[in-house]
Scaffold this motif. Structure first.
Motif, mmCIF file in Angstrom:
data_model
loop_
_atom_site.group_PDB
_atom_site.id
_atom_site.type_symbol
_atom_site.label_atom_id
_atom_site.label_comp_id
_atom_site.label_asym_id
_atom_site.label_seq_id
_atom_site.Cartn_x
_atom_site.Cartn_y
_atom_site.Cartn_z
ATOM 1 N N LEU A 21 1.087 19.481 -17.902
ATOM 2 C CA LEU A 21 0.168 19.956 -16.868
ATOM 3 C C LEU A 21 -1.015 19.001 -16.711
ATOM 4 C CD1 LEU A 21 0.113 23.803 -17.601
ATOM 5 C CD2 LEU A 21 1.159 22.627 -15.644
ATOM 6 N N VAL A 22 -1.591 18.569 -17.819
ATOM 7 C CA VAL A 22 -2.705 17.623 -17.756
ATOM 8 C C VAL A 22 -2.243 16.303 -17.146
ATOM 9 C CG1 VAL A 22 -4.334 16.289 -19.146
ATOM 10 C CG2 VAL A 22 -3.928 18.699 -19.670
ATOM 11 N N SER A 23 -1.038 15.877 -17.492
ATOM 12 C CA SER A 23 -0.501 14.643 -16.916
ATOM 13 C C SER A 23 -0.360 14.767 -15.400
ATOM 14 C CB SER A 23 0.859 14.323 -17.547
ATOM 15 O OG SER A 23 0.740 14.063 -18.924
ATOM 16 N N GLY A 24 0.126 15.911 -14.935
ATOM 17 C CA GLY A 24 0.243 16.123 -13.497
ATOM 18 C C GLY A 24 -1.097 16.066 -12.788
ATOM 19 N N VAL A 25 -2.124 16.634 -13.406
ATOM 20 C CA VAL A 25 -3.466 16.602 -12.814
ATOM 21 C C VAL A 25 -3.991 15.175 -12.750
ATOM 22 C CG1 VAL A 25 -5.871 17.319 -13.148
ATOM 23 C CG2 VAL A 25 -4.010 18.969 -13.473
ATOM 24 N N LEU A 26 -3.823 14.422 -13.843
ATOM 25 C CA LEU A 26 -4.294 13.032 -13.866
ATOM 26 C C LEU A 26 -3.583 12.190 -12.800
ATOM 27 C CD1 LEU A 26 -4.515 12.344 -17.709
ATOM 28 C CD2 LEU A 26 -6.409 12.636 -16.107
ATOM 29 N N LEU A 27 -2.275 12.390 -12.650
ATOM 30 C CA LEU A 27 -1.541 11.642 -11.632
ATOM 31 C C LEU A 27 -1.982 12.027 -10.231
ATOM 32 C CD1 LEU A 27 2.061 11.649 -13.158
ATOM 33 C CD2 LEU A 27 0.532 9.689 -12.903
ATOM 34 N N ALA A 28 -2.271 13.302 -10.018
ATOM 35 C CA ALA A 28 -2.745 13.737 -8.701
ATOM 36 C C ALA A 28 -4.091 13.099 -8.366
ATOM 37 C CB ALA A 28 -2.852 15.258 -8.655
ATOM 38 N N LEU A 29 -4.993 13.039 -9.341
ATOM 39 C CA LEU A 29 -6.282 12.376 -9.117
ATOM 40 C C LEU A 29 -6.085 10.891 -8.832
ATOM 41 C CD1 LEU A 29 -8.402 14.076 -11.926
ATOM 42 C CD2 LEU A 29 -8.536 14.503 -9.471
ATOM 43 N N LEU A 30 -5.172 10.248 -9.577
ATOM 44 C CA LEU A 30 -4.902 8.831 -9.344
ATOM 45 C C LEU A 30 -4.291 8.615 -7.957
ATOM 46 C CD1 LEU A 30 -4.826 5.951 -10.530
ATOM 47 C CD2 LEU A 30 -2.538 6.486 -11.414
ATOM 48 N N PRO A 53 0.814 -1.230 0.000
ATOM 49 C CA PRO A 53 0.000 0.000 0.000
ATOM 50 C C PRO A 53 0.844 1.274 0.000
ATOM 51 C CG PRO A 53 -0.870 -1.593 1.574
ATOM 52 C CD PRO A 53 0.457 -2.115 1.128
ATOM 53 N N ARG A 54 1.887 1.304 0.838
ATOM 54 C CA ARG A 54 2.728 2.499 0.892
ATOM 55 C C ARG A 54 3.475 2.716 -0.408
ATOM 56 N NH1 ARG A 54 5.623 2.342 6.869
ATOM 57 N NH2 ARG A 54 3.737 2.723 8.115
ATOM 58 N N VAL A 55 3.946 1.646 -1.028
ATOM 59 C CA VAL A 55 4.702 1.793 -2.275
ATOM 60 C C VAL A 55 3.815 2.356 -3.380
ATOM 61 C CG1 VAL A 55 5.861 0.529 -4.125
ATOM 62 C CG2 VAL A 55 6.418 0.037 -1.748
ATOM 63 N N VAL A 56 2.637 1.761 -3.578
ATOM 64 C CA VAL A 56 1.766 2.210 -4.663
ATOM 65 C C VAL A 56 1.301 3.641 -4.425
ATOM 66 C CG1 VAL A 56 -0.416 1.813 -5.858
ATOM 67 C CG2 VAL A 56 1.040 -0.121 -5.251
ATOM 68 N N THR A 57 0.829 3.931 -3.216
ATOM 69 C CA THR A 57 0.353 5.283 -2.919
ATOM 70 C C THR A 57 1.488 6.293 -2.970
ATOM 71 O OG1 THR A 57 -1.399 4.384 -1.514
ATOM 72 C CG2 THR A 57 -0.854 6.706 -1.236
ATOM 73 N N GLY A 58 2.614 5.969 -2.315
ATOM 74 C CA GLY A 58 3.735 6.901 -2.280
ATOM 75 C C GLY A 58 4.308 7.179 -3.645
ATOM 76 N N VAL A 59 4.493 6.126 -4.450
ATOM 77 C CA VAL A 59 5.044 6.317 -5.791
ATOM 78 C C VAL A 59 4.118 7.167 -6.647
ATOM 79 C CG1 VAL A 59 5.502 5.084 -7.956
ATOM 80 C CG2 VAL A 59 6.528 4.289 -5.824
ATOM 81 N N THR A 60 2.823 6.936 -6.539
ATOM 82 C CA THR A 60 1.886 7.707 -7.362
ATOM 83 C C THR A 60 1.943 9.183 -7.005
ATOM 84 O OG1 THR A 60 0.463 5.743 -7.363
ATOM 85 C CG2 THR A 60 -0.464 7.759 -8.247
ATOM 86 N N TRP A 61 2.022 9.499 -5.713
ATOM 87 C CA TRP A 61 2.166 10.902 -5.311
ATOM 88 C C TRP A 61 3.514 11.468 -5.772
ATOM 89 C CZ3 TRP A 61 -1.467 14.086 -4.343
ATOM 90 C CH2 TRP A 61 -2.635 13.694 -3.682
#
Length: 409
Positions: free
Chosen positions: A381-390, A288-296
């Motif tokens: 910029l759009v990529s950053g927004v999509l990653l933040a939502l993910l 859980p920490r790896v997936v969440t942390g890496v995505t952020w």
């Protein structure tokens, strides 16, 4: 009291090495020929539009063919399909190499051989999905997937360099190397001793269409597989969009193709390092920490690519994205394998692969449209927004619970 283990578990060390070599040889050969194929087609008189059309059509046909091949693979024809596909690919690339060595080849013959090779490769990849589950015990699967991912990343580094050097010596050589790589893959698959026929319950009265859609039903019903689908689809599209953002920006700033090649080499090396580190990082921090942390952690470098123009800054930021991505990708791929019954591996993998490849195919179109209509910074910029939502999605307690349960399973 001891109990006999399944044959695929007893055969794992040797059979997994063979699987690794088959995967690595195929990757290096495909990258070597794929890198110079546009140069060859342009040299034979095709326009850039025609070259792009050929690439798009072959990708689309591969996406359509993969799910169709997945059903016979799950039914027990996995090894036969892999062997036959590798043999057909070797013949196709050997034909291209032979015609190039003997003079100016007919354009139709080259295009037909390339299309046959792409379709055969799609069949091989579809049938190969789930092989890890049949040759590796469950606890070893994350490490095995990390090693296969590392081989893919290594091919991204070695393949284009090898293809360029061989093409400079003789234009037939990259295609000969690709043909030989398929021969190596076929020999490795043939030498595997494990039974690659997944045990499947008999489904009486189930139609062919419904049986073929079993993978899609499993993805829809499994929270873990839905997470894998959402994460992989989004992140693969973002990485492709960021690559094209780099192309657009570097071209606008007047940088040469050598600079772009250096950035690709750096990103490939970073991806290789990330794949090799993934098992240790996961053991230390937990899934859980790896997936969440890496995505952020992916959000800042992706968004920062919108404001940098220096080539080396681009290389470092894009390399950071490629370093981080495999850390979570390996966790999710291992979870998908462990959450899927052996008899559904190919069909489920086809669903995931179709979605991720489709998103990666659409990403350059969207990136180009944003760059033309808004600015070259818009895709990042759009990529950053999509990653933040993910990242926000992966931070939710139910999603973290799914990751914990998947890691425990």
């Amino acid at each position: 009291m001891s109990s006999a283990r399944p044959s695929h578990q007893r055969a794992e060390p040797r059979d997994f090495r063979l699987l690794w070599w088959a995967n690595a040889a195929d990757g290096v050969g495909s990258q070597a020929s794929g890198t110079v194929l546009p140069l060859l087609l342009l040299g034979l008189g095709n326009s850039p539009q025609t070259v792009g059309l050929i690439a798009g059509v072959s990708t689309a046909l591969g996406l359509l063919l993969g799910p169709l091949v997945a059903l016979p693979a799950d039914r027990g024809a996995r090894k036969r399909v892999m062997l036959g596909s590798a043999a057909v690919s070797a013949l196709a690339m050997g034909c291209v190499a032979l015609t190039l060595a003997t003079g100016r080849p007919p354009l139709g013959l080259v295009l037909a051989a390339v299309l046959v090779e792409r379709l055969a490769t799609a069949c091989f990849e579809a049938a190969a999905r789930g092989t890890v589950a049949l040759v590796c015990p469950g606890p070893e699967q994350p490490r095995a997937i990390a090693r296969l991912t590392a081989a893919d990343q290594g091919a991204l580094i070695a393949g284009p360099a090898l293809g360029g050097l061989l093409y400079q010596a003789a234009r037939a050589l990259p295609f000969l190397a690709d043909a030989l790589s398929y021969v190596v893959s076929a020999l490795c698959v043939a030498a595997m001793r494990a039974d690659l026929t997944a045990p499947a319950p008999q489904q009486r009265g189930e139609g062919l269409l419904r049986e073929g859609a079993a993978g899609l039903r499993l993805v829809r019903s499994s929270p873990l597989l839905r997470l894998v689908l959402a994460w992989a689809t989004t992140v693969n599209a973002v990485v492709v969009a960021l690559y094209y953002t780099a192309v657009f920006t570097l071209q606008r700033e007047g940088h040469s193709g050598a600079v772009l090649g250096a950035i690709l080499a750096l990103s490939g090396a970073a991806g290789l390092a990330g794949a090799l580190a993934a098992p240790r990082v996961t053991r230390h921090f937990g899934a859980p920490r790896v997936v969440t942390g890496v995505t952020w952690l992916l959000v800042p470098p992706a968004a920062a690519l919108a404001v940098v123009t220096d080539a080396w800054a681009y290389g470092l930021l894009f390399g950071l994205v490629c370093l981080l991505m495999p850390l979570a990708s390996v966790v999710l791929q291992a979870g998908a394998v462990q959450a899927t019954a052996p008899a559904l591996q190919a069909r489920t993998g086809a669903v995931l692969a179709t979605a991720t490849t489709g998103s990666a195919a659409v990403a350059p179109v969207l990136a180009g449209a944003l760059a033309d209509w808004v600015s070259t910074a818009a895709p990042a910029l759009v990529s950053g927004v999509l990653l933040a939502l993910l990242a926000a999605h992966t931070s939710r307690r139910p999603v973290r619970g799914v990751l914990s349960a998947g890691a425990a399973g």
